[in-house]
Scaffold this active site. Sequence first.
Site, PDB file in Angstrom:
ATOM      1  N   HIS A 241     -55.158-111.126  35.835  1.00 22.70           N
ATOM      2  CA  HIS A 241     -54.527-112.390  35.448  1.00 22.70           C
ATOM      3  C   HIS A 241     -53.224-112.679  36.187  1.00 22.70           C
ATOM      4  CE1 HIS A 241     -57.379-112.578  32.114  1.00 22.70           C
ATOM      5  NE2 HIS A 241     -56.985-111.385  31.708  1.00 22.70           N
ATOM      6  N   ASP A 242     -52.180-111.923  35.880  1.00 21.04           N
ATOM      7  CA  ASP A 242     -50.833-112.274  36.304  1.00 21.04           C
ATOM      8  C   ASP A 242     -50.624-112.337  37.821  1.00 21.04           C
ATOM      9  OD1 ASP A 242     -49.936-112.617  33.688  1.00 21.04           O
ATOM     10  OD2 ASP A 242     -49.443-110.503  33.472  1.00 21.04           O
TER      11      ASP A 242
END
Length: 311
Positions: A241-242
């Site tokens: 994700h990040d």
Amino acid sequence: MKQSLIIDCDPGVDDATGLLTAFASPEFDLLAVTTVGGNVSAVKTARNARMLRQIAGREDVPVFVGAERPLKREPAGAGEFHGAEGLGDLAPFEPVAPLGEGTAAEAMVRLAMERPAGTVALAVMGPMTNLALAMRAEPRLAAHLGAVVVMGGARGEGGNITASAEFNIWADPDAAAEVFASGCRMIVMGLDATHQVRATEDRIAAIEALDTQSARTAAAMLRFSQRIERVIVGWDAGPLHDPCTVAWLLKPELFDLAPCRIAVETDSDLTRGHTAVEFRVDAATANHFWATKADAAGVFALITERLGAGR
């Protein structure tokens, strides 16, 4: 010219890969890393960011501790996905370099406002509490910032903490609502995009083959996530994700964006943190841009390249 950048995060195993990639990217003038309570407590996320800074050999980048709790809610962690200390199997240690003086919100305001308007980008990898506090302290900040690239939200994919909410937004929906309403230009990496970026076996192995400390650390994080995702979710290749925030800043062509308007649900317990993504907007005046497609191979090739060049 280098891109001036502040990274706001709550490390977090995927935050770790994003930070290590950013630390190894010469395109960035990294002004600061700010931390917030999220995946684990604020004390642990601040320590973890300093650990990663030391592993990367980037003690030149100041780290500032931020909000311990959401604006109006009780803190909620995600240790089951990140480990009790936040960095998977990595044993915690006390880093040599200390925290910077002052709070994360104070650092955001000072570092952005002392530079020309539109030149400082912000990558937000956790709850938006620090940014909301900074905007409250300096109402001109929203218009002064460059791109604010956020990992958060969900639409077509549904949520990962409730049926409709993604964790970073759910953890502090009130802060997210304020930031989305602020008028700043936001590039939003929701689950619709990040679920396309999967840490497959061959992609993890390619990072494991690199002979740098940053790569070994990131690979260990990916292995931990792979194991946890298999047990809790049943996925063989978990999403990354990040780091998509950092990848967009480095190579925006890896993502397709759609202009939109995003609002966050703050009142309903059932749909707390739901991101209402409305595409029926005037593209010429839109401030929000939702990532609809990600080139997963390209994202991992970029991360692998940078980690291989790291310390």
